[in-house]
Design an enzyme around this catalytic site. Structure first.
Site, PDB file in Angstrom:
ATOM      1  N   SER A 169       0.845  -1.189   0.000  1.00 51.70           N
ATOM      2  CA  SER A 169       0.000   0.000   0.000  1.00 51.70           C
ATOM      3  C   SER A 169       0.885   1.246   0.000  1.00 51.70           C
ATOM      4  O   SER A 169       1.732   1.402  -0.881  1.00 51.70           O
ATOM      5  CB  SER A 169      -0.940  -0.045   1.209  1.00 51.70           C
ATOM      6  OG  SER A 169      -1.906   0.968   1.153  1.00 51.70           O
ATOM      7  N   ARG A 239     -11.765   6.212  10.651  1.00 53.14           N
ATOM      8  CA  ARG A 239     -11.357   4.804  10.632  1.00 53.14           C
ATOM      9  C   ARG A 239     -12.443   3.928  10.015  1.00 53.14           C
ATOM     10  O   ARG A 239     -12.136   2.989   9.259  1.00 53.14           O
ATOM     11  CB  ARG A 239     -11.040   4.333  12.054  1.00 53.14           C
ATOM     12  CG  ARG A 239     -10.632   2.877  12.159  1.00 53.14           C
ATOM     13  CD  ARG A 239      -9.407   2.588  11.337  1.00 53.14           C
ATOM     14  NE  ARG A 239      -8.876   1.258  11.619  1.00 53.14           N
ATOM     15  CZ  ARG A 239      -7.901   0.684  10.934  1.00 53.14           C
ATOM     16  NH1 ARG A 239      -7.344   1.329   9.929  1.00 53.14           N
ATOM     17  NH2 ARG A 239      -7.465  -0.511  11.247  1.00 53.14           N
ATOM     18  N   ASP A 333      -8.826  -6.244  -4.668  1.00 54.17           N
ATOM     19  CA  ASP A 333      -8.416  -4.961  -4.096  1.00 54.17           C
ATOM     20  C   ASP A 333      -8.995  -3.849  -4.968  1.00 54.17           C
ATOM     21  O   ASP A 333      -8.475  -3.540  -6.031  1.00 54.17           O
ATOM     22  CB  ASP A 333      -6.890  -4.878  -4.042  1.00 54.17           C
ATOM     23  CG  ASP A 333      -6.379  -3.590  -3.412  1.00 54.17           C
ATOM     24  OD1 ASP A 333      -7.207  -2.704  -3.109  1.00 54.17           O
ATOM     25  OD2 ASP A 333      -5.150  -3.465  -3.241  1.00 54.17           O
ATOM     26  N   HIS A 366      -8.125  -5.039  -0.190  1.00 61.81           N
ATOM     27  CA  HIS A 366      -6.822  -4.396  -0.024  1.00 61.81           C
ATOM     28  C   HIS A 366      -6.016  -5.010   1.122  1.00 61.81           C
ATOM     29  O   HIS A 366      -4.781  -5.071   1.067  1.00 61.81           O
ATOM     30  CB  HIS A 366      -7.028  -2.899   0.222  1.00 61.81           C
ATOM     31  CG  HIS A 366      -5.762  -2.110   0.241  1.00 61.81           C
ATOM     32  ND1 HIS A 366      -4.876  -2.084  -0.819  1.00 61.81           N
ATOM     33  CD2 HIS A 366      -5.213  -1.306   1.206  1.00 61.81           C
ATOM     34  CE1 HIS A 366      -3.843  -1.308  -0.523  1.00 61.81           C
ATOM     35  NE2 HIS A 366      -4.027  -0.830   0.697  1.00 61.81           N
ATOM     36  N   ASP A 367      -6.691  -5.471   2.148  1.00 61.07           N
ATOM     37  CA  ASP A 367      -6.010  -6.061   3.300  1.00 61.07           C
ATOM     38  C   ASP A 367      -5.273  -7.355   2.973  1.00 61.07           C
ATOM     39  O   ASP A 367      -4.540  -7.870   3.824  1.00 61.07           O
ATOM     40  CB  ASP A 367      -7.002  -6.331   4.430  1.00 61.07           C
ATOM     41  CG  ASP A 367      -7.127  -5.149   5.384  1.00 61.07           C
ATOM     42  OD1 ASP A 367      -6.368  -4.181   5.226  1.00 61.07           O
ATOM     43  OD2 ASP A 367      -7.989  -5.204   6.284  1.00 61.07           O
TER      44      ASP A 367
END
Length: 391
Positions: A169, A239, A333, A366-367
């Site tokens: 990232s 968040r 992602d 994405h994680d």
């Protein structure tokens, strides 16, 4: 474009893979007294970088690997703290003895970026000119500023050239910047789940998150410390927004679906499991993260654009880079989709650079770059065998 094969077996060159932790680690602090010019036009007259190291140098110090962190991570990349055994490094599944980045073979460095709130000089630090916390007076920093500071840490550690710089990232953007900015000081760059710049949609998500913080009455123009407050509400919303972008729709549906916690309550309390999860993540984040840091890190993401000074031509921007590249993307992602990684690959191919590309089928969004995936880890392991062939 070069390619390579990878296996997921339990041995490495005949050696049984142990996959054990590096064990207890200790954070270190490096102080620099020289001026550091910043992209924003300001300078830092002295700064500190928090870092950790794992493994040992080889005889000629040619086995050093720098690991760059993403948005809300830190220098604590692997292992655990003796006084906090549950505080495990954020990439511990990838880095350690016998792991894809093998600390029996490599000297690995995790460094906390300038502007962070985890030990390096940032908004929570004291401004030497005033004796008060910097707060919102801390300068805006960029990916390039981080890389320049990391280069000074490399000097301090006696590292003339990194075997590799890697990150996922925002960390992958730093690896890319290393290849451009210090081409003679890096032999390989691993750019994972990254992009050559942010899309308008990504900038929009970041701006909404920043506005949640800036509009919190407890923000006080960034000097909330002086008012004994903290913009927790803004941080919670920021968040929650961010976390939505880290997961794929498939993964969110698989983990939560439309499951209810305790039936319909006909209220605005969290009823669906996904609501409860997001609120929990937001509450936890608001307790340990700094609002001014969040504003600056998201801006660093927005500003990153190597092709800005080359008329939008990424291939020209990458012309200085001479290192080998591994570029990795993940199919689900949607924040940094594979098409953005392929832009990097295409630009490197145009410049006839040594580049390998892997597109991993993974459901996690994405994680995925943080999680266990046998194919992904095998590719990283195989690439590091090229970085430093087994003796």
């Amino acid at each position: 474009m070069l390619s390579f094969s990878a296996t997921t077996g339990g041995t490495d060159g005949g050696r049984q893979i142990q996959n054990v932790s590096v064990g207890p680690v200790v954070a270190q602090l490096a102080r620099f007294d020289d001026e550091l010019p910043l992209a924003c036009g300001r300078s830092l007259n002295g700064f500190e970088l928090a870092f950790e190291t794992y493994g040992a140098f080889n005889a000629d110090r040619s086995n050093a690997v720098l690991v760059c962190h993403a948005l809300n991570a830190s220098h604590h990349v692997a292992g655990y703290y003796a006084e906090e055994p549950d505080n495990v490094g954020w990439w511990d599944n990838l880095i350690g003895p016998g792991k894809p980045l093998d600390t029996d073979r490599f000297f690995v460095i995790g460094v906390n970026n300038l502007g962070s709130c985890f030990g390096s000089t940032g908004p929570t630090s004291r401004d030497p000119a005033t004796g008060r916390r910097w707060g919102s007076d801390f300068p805006i920093v960029t990916v390039e500023d981080w890389v320049d500071a990391q280069a000074r840490l490399a000097d301090r550690l006696g590292i003339a050239q990194f075997a590799a710089v890697m990150g996922g990232s925002l960390g992958g953007m730093q690896a890319l910047a290393w290849g451009i900015r210090y081409p003679q000081r890096i032999r390989h760059a691993l750019v994972i789940a990254a992009a050559p710049n942010l899309s308008a949609q990504n900038i929009a998500f970041n701006e909404v998150s920043r506005q949640a913080i800036l509009s919190d009455p407890d923000y006080h123009g960034g000097h909330f410390d002086a008012h004994a407050t903290k913009p927790r509400r803004g941080l919670r919303v920021a968040r929650m927004i961010g976390h939505i972008t880290y997961l794929s729709d498939h993964q969110m549906e698989h983990k939560f679906g439309r499951d209810l916690r305790d039936g319909l309550q006909y209220s605005f309390a969290p009823e669906f499991e996904i609501e409860s999860y997001l609120r929990y993540q937001g509450e936890k984040f608001a307790e340990y993260y700094d609002a001014n840091t969040y504003l600056r890190v998201t801006k660093a993401l927005d500003y990153f654009d190597p092709a800005l000074n080359t008329g939008g031509e990424l291939a020209r921007a990458l012309e200085p880079a001479t290192c080998g590249f591994l570029v990795v993307s993940f199919t689900t992602d949607w924040r940094f989709p594979p098409a953005r990684s392929r832009e990097i690959v295409g630009a490197l191919v145009d410049r006839r650079r040594d580049v390998s590309y892997a597109e991993i089928a993974a459901p996690h969004g994405h994680d995925a770059f943080l999680l266990d995936n046998p194919q992904y880890h095998a590719i990283i392991r195989a690439y590091f065998a090229r970085v430093l062939p087994p003796s």
